[in-house]
Design a protein around this motif. Structure first.
Motif, mmCIF file in Angstrom:
data_model
loop_
_atom_site.group_PDB
_atom_site.id
_atom_site.type_symbol
_atom_site.label_atom_id
_atom_site.label_comp_id
_atom_site.label_asym_id
_atom_site.label_seq_id
_atom_site.Cartn_x
_atom_site.Cartn_y
_atom_site.Cartn_z
ATOM 1 N N LEU A 1 0.828 -1.216 0.000
ATOM 2 C CA LEU A 1 0.000 0.000 0.000
ATOM 3 C C LEU A 1 0.858 1.260 0.000
ATOM 4 O O LEU A 1 0.535 2.229 -0.688
ATOM 5 C CB LEU A 1 -0.924 0.014 1.219
ATOM 6 C CG LEU A 1 -2.100 -0.938 1.178
ATOM 7 C CD1 LEU A 1 -2.785 -0.985 2.546
ATOM 8 C CD2 LEU A 1 -3.091 -0.536 0.095
ATOM 9 N N LEU B 1 -2.987 4.928 5.308
ATOM 10 C CA LEU B 1 -2.401 4.858 3.970
ATOM 11 C C LEU B 1 -3.421 5.103 2.855
ATOM 12 O O LEU B 1 -3.044 5.263 1.706
ATOM 13 C CB LEU B 1 -1.717 3.506 3.763
ATOM 14 C CG LEU B 1 -0.423 3.308 4.549
ATOM 15 C CD1 LEU B 1 0.013 1.846 4.519
ATOM 16 C CD2 LEU B 1 0.682 4.201 3.997
ATOM 17 N N GLY B 2 -4.711 5.095 3.193
ATOM 18 C CA GLY B 2 -5.716 5.457 2.192
ATOM 19 C C GLY B 2 -6.474 4.305 1.570
ATOM 20 O O GLY B 2 -6.885 4.394 0.407
ATOM 21 N N ILE B 3 -6.702 3.231 2.318
ATOM 22 C CA ILE B 3 -7.482 2.131 1.757
ATOM 23 C C ILE B 3 -8.950 2.520 1.628
ATOM 24 O O ILE B 3 -9.425 3.449 2.273
ATOM 25 C CB ILE B 3 -7.357 0.835 2.593
ATOM 26 C CG1 ILE B 3 -7.865 1.046 4.018
ATOM 27 C CG2 ILE B 3 -5.960 0.298 2.542
ATOM 28 C CD1 ILE B 3 -8.123 -0.244 4.767
ATOM 29 N N CYS C 1 -3.617 0.840 7.752
ATOM 30 C CA CYS C 1 -4.163 0.719 6.403
ATOM 31 C C CYS C 1 -5.033 1.928 6.048
ATOM 32 O O CYS C 1 -4.940 2.461 4.941
ATOM 33 C CB CYS C 1 -4.959 -0.576 6.270
ATOM 34 S SG CYS C 1 -3.925 -2.058 6.249
ATOM 35 N N LYS D 1 -2.370 5.527 -7.263
ATOM 36 C CA LYS D 1 -2.830 5.803 -5.891
ATOM 37 C C LYS D 1 -4.336 6.000 -5.794
ATOM 38 O O LYS D 1 -4.903 5.890 -4.711
ATOM 39 C CB LYS D 1 -2.104 7.008 -5.306
ATOM 40 C CG LYS D 1 -2.442 8.340 -5.944
ATOM 41 C CD LYS D 1 -1.620 9.434 -5.304
ATOM 42 C CE LYS D 1 -1.836 10.769 -5.944
ATOM 43 N NZ LYS D 1 -0.945 11.786 -5.348
ATOM 44 N N TYR D 2 -4.994 6.244 -6.908
ATOM 45 C CA TYR D 2 -6.446 6.449 -6.888
ATOM 46 C C TYR D 2 -7.248 5.166 -7.052
ATOM 47 O O TYR D 2 -8.470 5.185 -6.947
ATOM 48 C CB TYR D 2 -6.852 7.456 -7.969
ATOM 49 C CG TYR D 2 -6.255 8.817 -7.715
ATOM 50 C CD1 TYR D 2 -6.697 9.599 -6.652
ATOM 51 C CD2 TYR D 2 -5.225 9.301 -8.514
ATOM 52 C CE1 TYR D 2 -6.133 10.832 -6.399
ATOM 53 C CE2 TYR D 2 -4.660 10.538 -8.266
ATOM 54 C CZ TYR D 2 -5.115 11.300 -7.206
ATOM 55 O OH TYR D 2 -4.552 12.525 -6.951
ATOM 56 N N LEU E 1 2.050 1.673 -3.531
ATOM 57 C CA LEU E 1 0.915 2.022 -4.401
ATOM 58 C C LEU E 1 0.542 3.498 -4.249
ATOM 59 O O LEU E 1 0.335 4.201 -5.238
ATOM 60 C CB LEU E 1 -0.289 1.142 -4.057
ATOM 61 C CG LEU E 1 -1.561 1.394 -4.857
ATOM 62 C CD1 LEU E 1 -1.422 0.832 -6.272
ATOM 63 C CD2 LEU E 1 -2.769 0.768 -4.161
ATOM 64 N N LYS E 2 0.462 3.961 -3.027
ATOM 65 C CA LYS E 2 -0.011 5.324 -2.756
ATOM 66 C C LYS E 2 1.008 6.393 -3.120
ATOM 67 O O LYS E 2 0.687 7.568 -3.158
ATOM 68 C CB LYS E 2 -0.443 5.462 -1.287
ATOM 69 C CG LYS E 2 -1.632 4.568 -0.931
ATOM 70 C CD LYS E 2 -2.833 4.821 -1.837
ATOM 71 C CE LYS E 2 -4.021 3.949 -1.504
ATOM 72 N NZ LYS E 2 -5.168 4.180 -2.338
ATOM 73 N N GLU E 3 2.253 5.991 -3.428
ATOM 74 C CA GLU E 3 3.270 6.938 -3.886
ATOM 75 C C GLU E 3 3.198 7.177 -5.393
ATOM 76 O O GLU E 3 3.795 8.121 -5.901
ATOM 77 C CB GLU E 3 4.668 6.447 -3.509
ATOM 78 C CG GLU E 3 4.941 6.525 -2.022
ATOM 79 C CD GLU E 3 6.286 5.929 -1.643
ATOM 80 O OE1 GLU E 3 7.031 5.469 -2.545
ATOM 81 O OE2 GLU E 3 6.596 5.929 -0.444
ATOM 82 N N ASP E 4 2.479 6.332 -6.118
ATOM 83 C CA ASP E 4 2.371 6.448 -7.568
ATOM 84 C C ASP E 4 1.233 7.401 -7.925
ATOM 85 O O ASP E 4 0.098 7.213 -7.494
ATOM 86 C CB ASP E 4 2.104 5.067 -8.175
ATOM 87 C CG ASP E 4 2.137 5.079 -9.684
ATOM 88 O OD1 ASP E 4 1.207 5.674 -10.288
ATOM 89 O OD2 ASP E 4 3.062 4.496 -10.270
ATOM 90 N N ASP E 5 1.534 8.431 -8.711
ATOM 91 C CA ASP E 5 0.549 9.475 -9.022
ATOM 92 C C ASP E 5 -0.663 8.982 -9.798
ATOM 93 O O ASP E 5 -1.713 9.613 -9.765
ATOM 94 C CB ASP E 5 1.217 10.624 -9.786
ATOM 95 C CG ASP E 5 2.119 11.452 -8.882
ATOM 96 O OD1 ASP E 5 1.893 11.453 -7.649
ATOM 97 O OD2 ASP E 5 3.057 12.092 -9.403
#
Length: 137
Positions: free
Chosen positions: A71, A103-105, A100, A81-82, A74-78
């Motif tokens: 995660l 981190l934006g689940i 979790c 991350k969506y 994943l969330k570092e990729d522009d």
């Protein structure tokens, strides 16, 4: 109107993968499932950008790169991350849940022991994301 989903399933337990596939096969829509055995494989699938999943469903306890580490990447990729990431795990550790969500689940589901309960939860999950406005765009 519900739409078929492109789903990235990240799970290292073959029985859990079979259970998940069995539930989806019983549903009306033909969802496309791409499987990865761990976070490392999932990153390779996502790097190809051949198929961008509508949702990612992942376990936390995996070899190589675990769910929380995945995660974070994943969330570092522009772009990636969506993608809604939903945890499907046996861990009900409050620390894991909070990390979790930090981190934006998009959701955290504990795998129930009874198969009937598992079927109900997975069907509700897929039905929700099949009609979600984020996915239909």
């Amino acid at each position: 109107m519900p739409k078929p989903l492109n789903i990235l399933l990240i799970e290292d337990d073959a029985i859990e993968v079979m259970k998940f596939n069995r539930v989806l096969a019983s549903m009306e829509l033909s969802h496309k499932i791409v499987e990865a055995n761990n976070g490392e494989e999932a990153i390779e699938v996502l790097k190809d950008r051949e198929i961008i999943p509508d949702i990612i469903i992942l376990d936390l306890n995996m070899p190589k790169i675990n769910g929380i580490e995945f995660l974070g990447i994943l969330k570092e990729d522009d772009v990636l991350k969506y993608i809604p990431a939903i945890i499907l795990t046996t861990s009900n550790n409050h620390k894991d849940v909070m990390e979790c969500y930090r981190l934006g689940i998009a959701g955290y589901i504990i795998k129930p022991l009874k198969y009937e309960d598992y079927v109900t939860r997975i069907k509700k999950l897929i039905e929700y994301w099949s009609t979600n406005e984020l996915i239909s765009q």
